[in-house]
Write a protein that holds these residues in place. Sequence first.
Motif, PDB file in Angstrom:
ATOM      1  N   ALA A  26      47.456 -38.224  -3.261  1.00 57.86           N
ATOM      2  CA  ALA A  26      46.602 -39.039  -2.397  1.00 57.86           C
ATOM      3  C   ALA A  26      45.535 -38.188  -1.717  1.00 57.86           C
ATOM      4  N   LEU A  27      45.899 -36.959  -1.336  1.00 59.84           N
ATOM      5  CA  LEU A  27      44.917 -36.053  -0.739  1.00 59.84           C
ATOM      6  C   LEU A  27      43.854 -35.677  -1.756  1.00 59.84           C
ATOM      7  N   ARG A  28      44.252 -35.369  -2.982  1.00 61.57           N
ATOM      8  CA  ARG A  28      43.266 -35.047  -4.026  1.00 61.57           C
ATOM      9  C   ARG A  28      42.277 -36.189  -4.206  1.00 61.57           C
ATOM     10  N   GLU A  29      42.792 -37.397  -4.292  1.00 64.89           N
ATOM     11  CA  GLU A  29      41.922 -38.551  -4.460  1.00 64.89           C
ATOM     12  C   GLU A  29      40.994 -38.720  -3.259  1.00 64.89           C
ATOM     13  N   HIS A  30      41.538 -38.529  -2.054  1.00 65.29           N
ATOM     14  CA  HIS A  30      40.737 -38.659  -0.834  1.00 65.29           C
ATOM     15  C   HIS A  30      39.604 -37.639  -0.801  1.00 65.29           C
ATOM     16  N   LEU A  31      39.886 -36.428  -1.258  1.00 63.83           N
ATOM     17  CA  LEU A  31      38.862 -35.376  -1.260  1.00 63.83           C
ATOM     18  C   LEU A  31      37.855 -35.550  -2.387  1.00 63.83           C
ATOM     19  N   GLY A  32      38.137 -36.425  -3.323  1.00 58.12           N
ATOM     20  CA  GLY A  32      37.225 -36.676  -4.439  1.00 58.12           C
ATOM     21  C   GLY A  32      37.182 -35.545  -5.442  1.00 58.12           C
ATOM     22  N   LEU A  33      38.306 -34.845  -5.601  1.00 53.43           N
ATOM     23  CA  LEU A  33      38.373 -33.702  -6.506  1.00 53.43           C
ATOM     24  C   LEU A  33      38.974 -34.125  -7.842  1.00 53.43           C
ATOM     25  N   GLU A  34      38.308 -33.758  -8.933  1.00 57.46           N
ATOM     26  CA  GLU A  34      38.854 -34.033 -10.256  1.00 57.46           C
ATOM     27  C   GLU A  34      40.098 -33.175 -10.502  1.00 57.46           C
ATOM     28  N   ARG A  35      40.010 -31.894 -10.094  1.00 59.26           N
ATOM     29  CA  ARG A  35      41.125 -30.960 -10.229  1.00 59.26           C
ATOM     30  C   ARG A  35      41.166 -30.102  -8.968  1.00 59.26           C
ATOM     31  N   VAL A  36      42.337 -29.591  -8.637  1.00 61.09           N
ATOM     32  CA  VAL A  36      42.480 -28.820  -7.409  1.00 61.09           C
ATOM     33  C   VAL A  36      42.935 -27.398  -7.707  1.00 61.09           C
ATOM     34  N   ASP A  37      42.445 -26.482  -6.895  1.00 59.34           N
ATOM     35  CA  ASP A  37      43.028 -25.146  -6.804  1.00 59.34           C
ATOM     36  C   ASP A  37      44.058 -25.256  -5.691  1.00 59.34           C
ATOM     37  N   LEU A  38      45.314 -25.049  -6.037  1.00 60.77           N
ATOM     38  CA  LEU A  38      46.435 -25.331  -5.141  1.00 60.77           C
ATOM     39  C   LEU A  38      47.126 -24.038  -4.751  1.00 60.77           C
ATOM     40  N   LEU A  39      47.370 -23.858  -3.455  1.00 61.59           N
ATOM     41  CA  LEU A  39      48.117 -22.717  -2.943  1.00 61.59           C
ATOM     42  C   LEU A  39      49.319 -23.246  -2.179  1.00 61.59           C
ATOM     43  N   ALA A  40      50.480 -22.659  -2.424  1.00 63.18           N
ATOM     44  CA  ALA A  40      51.692 -23.085  -1.727  1.00 63.18           C
ATOM     45  C   ALA A  40      52.444 -21.871  -1.213  1.00 63.18           C
ATOM     46  N   HIS A  41      52.998 -22.018  -0.006  1.00 62.94           N
ATOM     47  CA  HIS A  41      53.786 -20.942   0.593  1.00 62.94           C
ATOM     48  C   HIS A  41      55.231 -21.374   0.764  1.00 62.94           C
ATOM     49  N   SER A  42      56.161 -20.469   0.481  1.00 60.33           N
ATOM     50  CA  SER A  42      57.573 -20.631   0.780  1.00 60.33           C
ATOM     51  C   SER A  42      58.117 -21.928   0.188  1.00 60.33           C
ATOM     52  N   ALA A  43      58.767 -22.779   1.006  1.00 60.07           N
ATOM     53  CA  ALA A  43      59.350 -24.024   0.508  1.00 60.07           C
ATOM     54  C   ALA A  43      58.292 -24.968  -0.033  1.00 60.07           C
ATOM     55  N   GLY A  44      57.037 -24.754   0.349  1.00 60.17           N
ATOM     56  CA  GLY A  44      55.958 -25.546  -0.218  1.00 60.17           C
ATOM     57  C   GLY A  44      55.800 -25.327  -1.705  1.00 60.17           C
ATOM     58  N   GLY A  45      56.364 -24.218  -2.202  1.00 60.85           N
ATOM     59  CA  GLY A  45      56.305 -23.971  -3.640  1.00 60.85           C
ATOM     60  C   GLY A  45      56.974 -25.071  -4.430  1.00 60.85           C
ATOM     61  N   ASP A  46      58.102 -25.582  -3.931  1.00 59.94           N
ATOM     62  CA  ASP A  46      58.780 -26.658  -4.645  1.00 59.94           C
ATOM     63  C   ASP A  46      57.914 -27.903  -4.708  1.00 59.94           C
ATOM     64  N   LEU A  47      57.287 -28.262  -3.597  1.00 62.41           N
ATOM     65  CA  LEU A  47      56.422 -29.437  -3.576  1.00 62.41           C
ATOM     66  C   LEU A  47      55.237 -29.263  -4.520  1.00 62.41           C
ATOM     67  N   ALA A  48      54.603 -28.087  -4.474  1.00 55.53           N
ATOM     68  CA  ALA A  48      53.459 -27.835  -5.350  1.00 55.53           C
ATOM     69  C   ALA A  48      53.862 -27.874  -6.821  1.00 55.53           C
ATOM     70  N   LEU A  49      55.023 -27.315  -7.146  1.00 57.20           N
ATOM     71  CA  LEU A  49      55.489 -27.329  -8.532  1.00 57.20           C
ATOM     72  C   LEU A  49      55.822 -28.739  -8.996  1.00 57.20           C
ATOM     73  N   LEU A  50      56.417 -29.536  -8.119  1.00 62.42           N
ATOM     74  CA  LEU A  50      56.703 -30.919  -8.475  1.00 62.42           C
ATOM     75  C   LEU A  50      55.410 -31.686  -8.704  1.00 62.42           C
ATOM     76  N   TYR A  51      54.424 -31.446  -7.839  1.00 62.06           N
ATOM     77  CA  TYR A  51      53.128 -32.095  -8.047  1.00 62.06           C
ATOM     78  C   TYR A  51      52.498 -31.646  -9.366  1.00 62.06           C
ATOM     79  N   ALA A  52      52.512 -30.357  -9.610  1.00 59.24           N
ATOM     80  CA  ALA A  52      51.857 -29.820 -10.805  1.00 59.24           C
ATOM     81  C   ALA A  52      52.519 -30.304 -12.092  1.00 59.24           C
ATOM     82  N   THR A  53      53.833 -30.436 -12.077  1.00 57.69           N
ATOM     83  CA  THR A  53      54.504 -30.884 -13.296  1.00 57.69           C
ATOM     84  C   THR A  53      54.371 -32.385 -13.506  1.00 57.69           C
ATOM     85  N   ARG A  54      54.071 -33.117 -12.442  1.00 62.96           N
ATOM     86  CA  ARG A  54      53.807 -34.553 -12.587  1.00 62.96           C
ATOM     87  C   ARG A  54      52.340 -34.834 -12.939  1.00 62.96           C
ATOM     88  N   HIS A  55      51.470 -33.977 -12.457  1.00 57.04           N
ATOM     89  CA  HIS A  55      50.025 -34.181 -12.650  1.00 57.04           C
ATOM     90  C   HIS A  55      49.389 -32.890 -13.177  1.00 57.04           C
TER      91      HIS A  55
END
Length: 286
Positions: free
Chosen positions: A85-114
């Motif tokens: 939803a944030l990607r869509e709100h920002l109007g980005l076709e693709r994102v450069d994503l950075l995740a720290h610590s437990a955020g790594g799990d969230l980023a990986l789940l997002y990346a493997t879904r999208h």
Amino acid sequence: MPTFTAADGTRLAYHLVGERAPGQRAPLVCVPGGPMRASAYLGDLGGLARRRGTVLLDLRGTGASETPADPATYRCDRQAADVEALREHLGLERVDLLAHSAGGDLALLYATRHPERVRSLTLVTARARALGVDFTARHRAEAGARRSHEPWFETARGPYERIWAGTATDADFDEAAPFFYGHWDAVAQAHAAEDAAQSNEAAAELYAPPEAFDPAAARAVVAAWDVPVLVLGGELDGGPLPRIAATIAGLFRRAELTVQTGAGHYPWLDDPEGFTGSVDRFLRGL
């Protein structure tokens, strides 16, 4: 403060830190850890935001974001929809994503879904339970033993051991804080002092149950994923140890590993120039 609305109607906030120079690529979207700690603890990522504007997401129920009506949505696999939803709100076709610590799990789940929506992924001392890699009490003990020469070691050792034994009190977390920093100086102490006020502990308990993950499916995606990944570990960190960070990097088709000398779990505080240099070089090379 800018906000956007998640699919379930929860109003979520994000923070724009740093400014993009004319012609510079889209900002770096940053997912905080904790788990469930307000993104303020990331600061300007050691000055990285001055080189590349950043978007710091406050996860639901943290920082300036609303508390969701359904606590079950704190699960990290369900919060992947918030990143989309944030990607869509920002109007980005693709994102450069950075995740720290437990955020790594969230980023990986997002990346493997999208996977088609991620241009690059930077994992900073990040968890990878989404890929079936966890950090054990033995890993933590190994990292902790390396700090035996520190003046705070004897005081902090017992509390640190109780954290990984699952018997720690709030006071133990405070006493063990030096283990998470490469340098237990005034900057680190001020940063650690803000942890409790910035964290949603009830949400953290719901963040990463085993059923949130399907490691085999996620590994299959990243093994074929033609996207550059930077895995940045800290030499003194126990989550992940440098060799475990190397294991995580090895699961990707296009990953590079950087282990920051003398760094703990917050490498942008331990050596801001070293940290920003490593990440900036990676991003400029895309």
